[in-house]
Design a protein around this motif. Structure first.
Motif, PDB file in Angstrom:
ATOM      1  N   UNK A 123       0.838  -1.198   0.000  1.00  0.00           N
ATOM      2  CA  UNK A 123       0.000   0.000   0.000  1.00  0.00           C
ATOM      3  C   UNK A 123       0.874   1.249   0.000  1.00  0.00           C
ATOM      4  N   UNK A 124       0.525   2.185  -0.858  1.00  0.00           N
ATOM      5  CA  UNK A 124       1.307   3.415  -0.942  1.00  0.00           C
ATOM      6  C   UNK A 124       0.490   4.652  -0.594  1.00  0.00           C
ATOM      7  N   UNK A 125      -0.812   4.488  -0.330  1.00  0.00           N
ATOM      8  CA  UNK A 125      -1.632   5.646   0.012  1.00  0.00           C
ATOM      9  C   UNK A 125      -2.829   5.212   0.849  1.00  0.00           C
ATOM     10  N   UNK A 126      -3.446   6.208   1.500  1.00  0.00           N
ATOM     11  CA  UNK A 126      -4.614   5.976   2.343  1.00  0.00           C
ATOM     12  C   UNK A 126      -5.673   7.006   1.997  1.00  0.00           C
ATOM     13  N   UNK A 127      -6.924   6.654   2.271  1.00  0.00           N
ATOM     14  CA  UNK A 127      -8.008   7.602   2.004  1.00  0.00           C
ATOM     15  C   UNK A 127      -7.866   8.828   2.901  1.00  0.00           C
ATOM     16  N   UNK A 128      -7.632   8.590   4.181  1.00  0.00           N
ATOM     17  CA  UNK A 128      -7.506   9.676   5.155  1.00  0.00           C
ATOM     18  C   UNK A 128      -6.826   9.124   6.406  1.00  0.00           C
TER      19      UNK A 128
ATOM     20  N   UNK B 235       2.526   7.473  17.995  1.00  0.00           N
ATOM     21  CA  UNK B 235       1.821   7.430  16.718  1.00  0.00           C
ATOM     22  C   UNK B 235       1.820   8.805  16.062  1.00  0.00           C
ATOM     23  N   UNK B 236       2.094   8.833  14.765  1.00  0.00           N
ATOM     24  CA  UNK B 236       1.938  10.043  13.970  1.00  0.00           C
ATOM     25  C   UNK B 236       1.307   9.646  12.639  1.00  0.00           C
ATOM     26  N   UNK B 237       0.935  10.637  11.832  1.00  0.00           N
ATOM     27  CA  UNK B 237       0.301  10.321  10.556  1.00  0.00           C
ATOM     28  C   UNK B 237       1.315  10.026   9.455  1.00  0.00           C
TER      29      UNK B 237
ATOM     30  N   UNK C  43       6.596   2.269   2.841  1.00  0.00           N
ATOM     31  CA  UNK C  43       7.677   3.205   2.522  1.00  0.00           C
ATOM     32  C   UNK C  43       7.679   3.411   1.012  1.00  0.00           C
ATOM     33  N   UNK C  44       6.752   4.245   0.529  1.00  0.00           N
ATOM     34  CA  UNK C  44       6.624   4.421  -0.924  1.00  0.00           C
ATOM     35  C   UNK C  44       7.892   5.018  -1.532  1.00  0.00           C
ATOM     36  N   UNK C  45       8.191   4.625  -2.751  1.00  0.00           N
ATOM     37  CA  UNK C  45       9.306   5.189  -3.502  1.00  0.00           C
ATOM     38  C   UNK C  45       8.802   5.654  -4.870  1.00  0.00           C
ATOM     39  N   UNK C  46       9.024   6.928  -5.211  1.00  0.00           N
ATOM     40  CA  UNK C  46       9.615   7.980  -4.377  1.00  0.00           C
ATOM     41  C   UNK C  46       8.640   8.411  -3.297  1.00  0.00           C
ATOM     42  N   UNK C  47       9.177   8.947  -2.199  1.00  0.00           N
ATOM     43  CA  UNK C  47       8.326   9.246  -1.054  1.00  0.00           C
ATOM     44  C   UNK C  47       7.599  10.578  -1.201  1.00  0.00           C
TER      45      UNK C  47
ATOM     46  N   UNK D 146       1.201  13.675   0.278  1.00  0.00           N
ATOM     47  CA  UNK D 146       1.039  13.174  -1.082  1.00  0.00           C
ATOM     48  C   UNK D 146       0.505  11.744  -1.091  1.00  0.00           C
ATOM     49  N   UNK D 147       0.564  11.073   0.033  1.00  0.00           N
ATOM     50  CA  UNK D 147       0.149   9.667   0.101  1.00  0.00           C
ATOM     51  C   UNK D 147      -1.189   9.492   0.817  1.00  0.00           C
TER      52      UNK D 147
END
Length: 228
Positions: A4-9, A133-135, A185-189, A194-195
C-alpha cells in the motif's frame, strides 16, 4: 500492507495501523499521538487496543537569534525531558542559561495547549509500554527527539507506529526504540500528504473531541494512573 502506498484519510490509516499494532500483543500499552495530525491515527489504534490515548508534544529549542534553527527539543510528559545537541549548542553560543529560559517558555506553551485540548496531566510512563503514533514521517527530526526524550522517562518498551515513512529514515529510528511498525515506505516518497487522498488539516476541535471520546473506552484493569 507493504504494497500500500496511500490511504483515504487519517482514519483509514489508523485502522490499518491498529491491526498491525494489535498483532504485537503489547502489555498494558498507552498510545501517545503527536498533535495534531497524529491524533486521528492514534485514536483508531487506541480504540482497537482499548488503551489510554494522550498527546505528546515536542517543542523545538532554537538557536539564539535564529529560533528556526533547532539545537534541541523539549519532549512533553509527566517528567518533561530536554534533548540538546551539545556540540551544536556550543557552536551557536547557546549557554545553559539561554537553554533554561527556552525550556521554561516552551513548558508554558505545552501547558497552554494541554489546557486547550483538555487533556489533564500527562500519563505516567515509567514501566509502561508506550506506542508513539503520527500520521507519517518525512525527515524524522521530531520523532527522533520524541524517542530520545521518552527513553529518559524509563518506559518498559517503546514502539513507534506510523503509516508511512521514507525507507532511509527508518534505521536511525529503529535504533532509538524497541520496535518500529511502518505500513509503507513508498518510492519515491515526496511529502507525507502526497500519500493521503484527504490530508486536510486536523483542527483543534477534532483533537479535543477525539481525546474526550477516548477517555470513555479503556479496558477494565488497565493502569491509567496519572501524576498530579
Amino acid at each position: 500492507m507493504r504494497g500500500r502506498t496511500s490511504f483515504a484519510d487519517r482514519e483509514e490509516a489508523g485502522q490499518y495501523l491498529a491491526r498491525a499494532v494489535e498483532a504485537l500483543n503489547l502489555d498494558n500499552p498507552v498510545i501517545l499521538a503527536l498533535p495534531r495530525g497524529g491524533v486521528p491515527v492514534g485514536f483508531e489504534v487506541a480504540k482497537v487496543l482499548g488503551a489510554p490515548l494522550d498527546i505528546l508534544m515536542v517543542r523545538k529549542i532554537g538557536a539564539p537569534g535564529h529560533e528556526e534553527y533547532g539545537i534541541g527539543a523539549l519532549v512533553d510528559g509527566a517528567s518533561p525531558q530536554v534533548v540538546v545537541d551539545e556540540a551544536m549548542a556550543r557552536m551557536v553560543g547557546a549557554s545553559s542559561e539561554y537553554i533554561d529560559r527556552q525550556v521554561e517558555r516552551e513548558l508554558a506553551e505545552i501547558e497552554r495547549r494541554r489546557v486547550l485540548y483538555r487533556t489533564g496531566p500527562p500519563i505516567a510512563l515509567e514501566g509502561r509500554t508506550v506506542v508513539i503514533v503520527d500520521d507519517g514521517i518525512a525527515t524524522g527530526g521530531t520523532v527522533r527527539a520524541a524517542l530520545q526524550g521518552l527513553a529518559k522517562a524509563r518506559p518498559a518498551r517503546i514502539v513507534l507506529a506510523i503509516p508511512l515513512a521514507p525507507r532511509d529514515v527508518l534505521p536511525d529510528l529503529e535504533a532509538l526504540c524497541d520496535r518500529v511498525v511502518c505500513l509503507a515506505s513508498p518510492e519515491p516518497f515526496h511529502a507525507v500528504g502526497m500519500h493521503y487522498r484527504d490530508f486536510r488539516q486536523t483542527e483543534d476541535a477534532e483533537v479535543i473531541r477525539l481525546l474526550a471520546e477516548a477517555r470513555g473506552w479503556t479496558k477494565p484493569g488497565l493502569d491509567e494512573t496519572r501524576v498530579s
